[in-house]
Design an enzyme around this catalytic site. Structure first.
Site, PDB file in Angstrom:
ATOM      1  N   CYS A  84       1.942 -22.797  -7.944  1.00 42.08           N
ATOM      2  CA  CYS A  84       1.886 -21.996  -8.870  1.00 42.08           C
ATOM      3  C   CYS A  84       0.778 -22.065 -10.150  1.00 42.08           C
ATOM      4  CB  CYS A  84       3.202 -21.551  -9.650  1.00 42.08           C
ATOM      5  SG  CYS A  84       3.404 -20.204 -10.959  1.00 42.08           S
ATOM      6  N   HIS A 122       8.609   7.594 -25.594  1.00 39.71           N
ATOM      7  CA  HIS A 122       7.276   8.391 -25.042  1.00 39.71           C
ATOM      8  C   HIS A 122       6.164   7.984 -25.821  1.00 39.71           C
ATOM      9  CE1 HIS A 122       5.235  11.874 -23.529  1.00 39.71           C
ATOM     10  NE2 HIS A 122       4.545  12.009 -24.732  1.00 39.71           N
TER      11      HIS A 122
END
Length: 461
Positions: A41, A445
């Site tokens: 990794c 939003h």
């Protein structure tokens, strides 16, 4: 022979935290690593590739910025600078892991290659010379996997690349041919196409990322081909020939036809194999399967009591986060007395192409195989406000829900921040939050995740 309470073979994403925790719990511990601390990794996988993907995304954004009112007439890709930044990030992560090990009391770090000489005994050929003999009642194997090299005539003569060696390129290949149309191959393919390479992907299956649903494969194919990446499916390279000028000719068979493709570089990305061949597992009596993966039970213990395998070397989902979760299961069971298993744990994953692919749980095809009564919600990103506003409407959101309980069984998201959106649904799955609650949940939003409202509006109760 030096006696320890615990020995870890491999300093990957399971081995490093496990070694530290065991030592801190009072066990005399040794960790053995033949190459670099951090495993695949940090050194060859997630860390370097995602660092380079960020550079590739910047080049892409420069090319497609005009519709947003920003015209970039000229830019260049500086591969040495990209490589240096990648190396700097890798070294930072690697050094951080190593320092963490070095300052842990009761933990010895041995840089070398380990081989079993008996059920609980190891011989370590040290990188700086000499051999050390070790013994412990608890042994943990975290040696990972490596690139599988296919048997292709002429392959050994062309200086092919793997997912490790391609990271060392300091120039952009003129034409990169990739064997394998799955996660690794597609990430590198799109990356180097954006750096300026011509890219050809050769895939044996009928479609790329064939483990995913057909609509996912088709969507990803559409976007990759839009960037002029050549994708040949139902195809295999049968031979390579290299000329004196360095150019390589690949002989490619597609069903009953054969063609020659000239390229400058070849990347092998057709699968990975477990690094078990030099461990001497037969001396320990540890069983492996027909592919060389170590066989474990649901608590990650091998057939030999006290010997465990963690991460990719045991087969199954080959993801960093799964290796890390393996460590948490083993440590808590051994030290804290818990009884965790790998049964029914979630397996989320992402492919960091652009758009991203995020996936967790079962998909529609798997639900049909299991004969489950489900409902499917699907929303094109073209109907997502945030996607429209940012100028990137590629992809879609998709979820599979249980028709009776209304629980989410799986989710697939292709799109900008696809992995992050998928994770919101994973959290809902973990918490048992039903789709009808998400339908009317108040999200900020305008976020991508806000459109999960609209995704589940598409399901009729």
């Amino acid at each position: 022979m030096k006696q320890y309470d615990a020995i870890i073979i491999g300093a990957g994403q399971a081995g490093v935290p496990l070694a530290k925790k065991l030592a801190l719990s009072g066990k005399k511990t040794a960790i053995i690593e033949k190459r670099y601390i951090g495993g695949t990794c940090v050194n060859d996988g997630c860390t370097p590739t995602k660092t380079m993907v960020a550079s590739a995304k910047m080049a892409y954004m420069a090319r497609v910025s005009a519709p947003l009112g920003v015209t970039i007439k000229k830019f260049s890709v500086d591969m040495p600078t990209i490589k240096k930044r990648k190396d700097d990030v890798v070294n930072m992560f690697r050094n951080g892991s190593q320092k963490g090990l070095e300052k842990t009391k009761g933990l010895d770090i041995l840089m070398g290659e380990a081989t079993f000489t008996g059920p609980k005994a190891l011989s370590v050929k040290m990188n700086d010379g000499g051999v050390q003999e070790l013994q412990a009642d608890l042994i943990f194997i975290n040696t990972g996997t490596k690139t599988t090299i296919p048997a292709i005539d002429g392959l050994s003569d062309i200086g092919y690349l793997t997912s490790t060696t391609i990271l060392d390129l300091d120039e952009v290949p003129e034409h990169l041919l990739i064997i394998g149309g799955n996660y690794i191959g597609l990430e590198f393919g799109q990356m180097f196409r954006r750096f300026g390479s011509k890219v050809s992907v050769i895939e044996r299956s009928a479609r790329i990322i064939s483990r995913e649903e057909a609509d996912v494969s088709a969507e990803m194919t559409k976007h990759l081909e839009a960037e002029k990446i050549s994708i040949l499916t139902n195809s295999a390279v049968t031979a390579f020939k290299q000329k004196k000028n360095g150019k390589i000719t690949a002989i490619i068979k597609t069903r009953d036809t054969e063609q020659k493709v000239k390229c400058t570089h070849v990347l092998i990305a057709a699968g990975r194999s477990p690094q078990t061949e030099t461990l001497g597992l037969d001396k320990a009596g540890v069983k492996i399967d027909e592919h060389g993966y170590i066989i474990v039970n649901k608590k990650l213990e091998t057939n030999v009591a006290g010997i465990y395998a963690l991460g990719d070397v045991k087969g199954g989902p080959a993801f960093t986060h799964i290796a890390y979760n393996d460590y948490t299961i083993v440590y808590r069971n051994l030290i804290e007395g818990t009884k965790y298993t790998i049964d029914d744990r979630p397996v989320p994953y992402c492919m960091f192409t652009d758009p991203q692919l995020g996936r967790v749980g079962i998909d529609e095809a798997e639900a049909k195989k299991l004969k489950l009564k489900v409902k499917v919600a699907k929303l094109p990103m073209a109907h997502v406000a945030r996607a429209i506003e940012t100028g990137d409407t590629r992809g879609f959101m998709k979820a599979v829900v249980d028709a009776k309980t209304k629980k989410i069984l799986g989710a697939t998201v292709i799109g900008e921040q696809g992995g992050e959106i998928m994770t919101v649904l994973q959290m809902a799955m973990e918490g048992g939050i039903t789709y009808d609650r998400i339908r009317y949940c108040v999200f900020a939003h305008p976020l991508f995740s806000e459109s999960l409202n609209n995704l589940f509006m598409g399901i009729a109760d």
